[in-house]
Design a protein around this motif. Sequence first.
Motif, PDB file in Angstrom:
ATOM      1  N   MET A   1      -5.241  -3.340  -8.616  1.00 21.34           N
ATOM      2  CA  MET A   1      -3.896  -3.840  -8.856  1.00 21.34           C
ATOM      3  C   MET A   1      -3.115  -2.942  -9.792  1.00 21.34           C
ATOM      4  SD  MET A   1      -3.241  -6.349  -6.988  1.00 21.34           S
ATOM      5  CE  MET A   1      -1.702  -6.786  -7.753  1.00 21.34           C
TER       6      MET A   1
ATOM      7  N   TYR B   1       0.546  -1.489  -8.972  1.00 25.62           N
ATOM      8  CA  TYR B   1       1.704  -1.647  -9.842  1.00 25.62           C
ATOM      9  C   TYR B   1       2.176  -0.328 -10.470  1.00 25.62           C
ATOM     10  CZ  TYR B   1       1.160  -6.707  -9.720  1.00 25.62           C
ATOM     11  OH  TYR B   1       1.082  -8.020  -9.312  1.00 25.62           O
TER      12      TYR B   1
ATOM     13  N   CYS C   1      -6.713  -9.792  -5.686  1.00 24.80           N
ATOM     14  CA  CYS C   1      -5.408  -9.142  -5.867  1.00 24.80           C
ATOM     15  C   CYS C   1      -4.271 -10.073  -5.469  1.00 24.80           C
ATOM     16  CB  CYS C   1      -5.353  -7.860  -5.036  1.00 24.80           C
ATOM     17  SG  CYS C   1      -6.452  -6.546  -5.617  1.00 24.80           S
TER      18      CYS C   1
ATOM     19  N   ARG D   1      -3.610 -12.470  -8.378  1.00 21.59           N
ATOM     20  CA  ARG D   1      -2.820 -11.888  -9.464  1.00 21.59           C
ATOM     21  C   ARG D   1      -1.365 -11.667  -9.043  1.00 21.59           C
ATOM     22  NH1 ARG D   1      -3.924  -6.182 -12.735  1.00 21.59           N
ATOM     23  NH2 ARG D   1      -2.009  -6.278 -13.994  1.00 21.59           N
ATOM     24  N   MET D   2      -1.161 -11.204  -7.828  1.00 13.92           N
ATOM     25  CA  MET D   2       0.206 -10.962  -7.381  1.00 13.92           C
ATOM     26  C   MET D   2       0.988 -12.267  -7.256  1.00 13.92           C
ATOM     27  SD  MET D   2       1.619  -8.818  -4.136  1.00 13.92           S
ATOM     28  CE  MET D   2       1.583  -7.325  -5.117  1.00 13.92           C
TER      29      MET D   2
ATOM     30  N   LEU E   1      -1.123  -7.730   0.687  1.00  8.40           N
ATOM     31  CA  LEU E   1      -0.220  -7.889  -0.454  1.00  8.40           C
ATOM     32  C   LEU E   1       1.238  -7.736  -0.043  1.00  8.40           C
ATOM     33  CD1 LEU E   1      -2.225  -5.950  -3.197  1.00  8.40           C
ATOM     34  CD2 LEU E   1      -2.219  -8.390  -2.701  1.00  8.40           C
TER      35      LEU E   1
END
Length: 596
Positions: free
Chosen positions: A67, A71, A240, A243-244, A352
């Motif tokens: 991640m 980012y 992931c 978290r996103m 994602l």
Amino acid sequence: MRTTFYKVLITGVFSFLQKRAERLGIDHRLPFLGRRFAIVVPLDTIGSISNCWSYGFAFGAVSYSVMELFYKNHIRLKVPPWATAIVYLISALEVGLVYFPFFACLSTPFRTTGAVLGILYSLSWIIVTVWDVFTCPSGKILGPYEKIIFQWPRILSLIFLFGRFVYMLVKAMRIRLQLEQEDHKEPIGEHQVQHVKSLLRKTSVHSKPMSWFQRKVYEWDPNFKFPNRIIGTSIIALICLYRMTLTVNCKGNQYIDKVENFIFHSNQTTDELGWMDEFVYMARKAWLATTIFANLNSVGYTFHVLACYRKHMKRLWRGQKGFLPEKFHNPRSALSVASITKYSGWQIAFTLWGYLIVHFVLFVFALFIGSVVLSIQHGIINIINDIGSILLPISLVISLVVLQVVLVQIFFLQEKMSPTDKDKPLALNNRKAFHCFNYFFFFYNVVIGIGHCMLRLLCSMVVGTCLVSRIDRTIMQNGYESMDFGYRVWVGMIFADHYHNNPVMVCFCQLLVSNKFERQTVSAYSTLDNTPSESPVNSQARRRWMLFYTLLRNPHLILLRKHHLSSSSSLQTPSRSPQSVLQACSIMASQTQSHY
């Protein structure tokens, strides 16, 4: 520097313990090396199916760094745009080197060494991560407990790996103390053997009916196992995505707060402020609802990809390629092998980005519907005049389209050939009336076609948006599938796994290898022993064949048999001269003729 030293040390130890299959030039110059310092393989990405959950949690420990790559938090230096790809490559290699010891310790054949080094490395990571979380838990997105919320999956994965390495060490010590037998890895898995047996087994006529969950959702198959690559990809994608989801939800609420502050500090009337207040409240609820729906959609797709992988692999095992476009029936070998490398990263990225796109589109659609509802409530839009003027023409157009089908069904098709037929046959009736009907509706359908063209474009956009995160299904039309690069990677990947892990092929190769090994190790008489158990019926026949084979290979032993020695006048042992061999052969031939 310390972590770099540990990585180099662990990799160097494993490279020293392993031996190369072939000798190189350096082995002749430095013979004391003994073919040491071989390549350390962290993970078999094609045929490895054992210890899959351990590798899955190892991938879970990597997810936080993945991640960070997503980012762009790893780019701390200003570089020109053309060097961005090089920076990404260097950062990805750095992440791979940092977590390389976890996979090397799990996959090494030297279990004791791998367990000890894995315990030390995972314990150091647990201490560093926990210390960082509790000494500086706050962040810019979630506030005072951001690192705890973000990094608990990583800490859980590290603790599982630590426990796994402890288990490996205890098991290795028990094997060394001869308290437990060592597990010998076979080139073929037990599930593959059972799959082949199920193919050869006669299916039962009265099979147990499947439940609704098995028919509609998922049917568990004990004879199929997913590769470690697929399990690890799904775990990283889910972590992931977790978290996103939290990041996007918090960022969206922050932007909504800014819009709300801007509205209340602007010069607006009381009625306008009331409408804006309700709109902001509606936007906040719509953002939460679309966040939950988009997240569940992505999670469902992640598990659905696993089901599609198993379904596609079983079809390829049966030789069925009809579910694939014709141009993908024989993909290039280089593209298929390269797809193994691309798949994991592309699947995570597609998941994602698909979540972000679906979330944004759903939020815009929810805002539109909410704005219309609020405008109706506050009298900005007249539901009878404004909305009626839009819906009435649309309903009339749909009615006329349906009317054409109904008229054709009633007046322009011949009657059913049999009362049991489901539909009328495709045969015209009242041809003259049909030609007049077709002529007058031609001009009307030209105008209607424009609306259907826009509807087709809208449907394509909606379906493409919903399926953007799924690479197991193409979003391109028939004939343009090669432009869908994600689908090409999926097809190449399943073909590579099909050619390397087909259970029938693997079992056949294992039989060939085992038979060759047995022929090299057992005696020549084993070729005659082709019965599993000796019975009174065939024991005498088997002994006679073995005797015949022995005498055929050693003719001089015929003269040493008991009835020949008793009838012989001399007590001397017959010699192995050519004359005695010829005499033995003639005796054997005469005995053979007498039996037939």
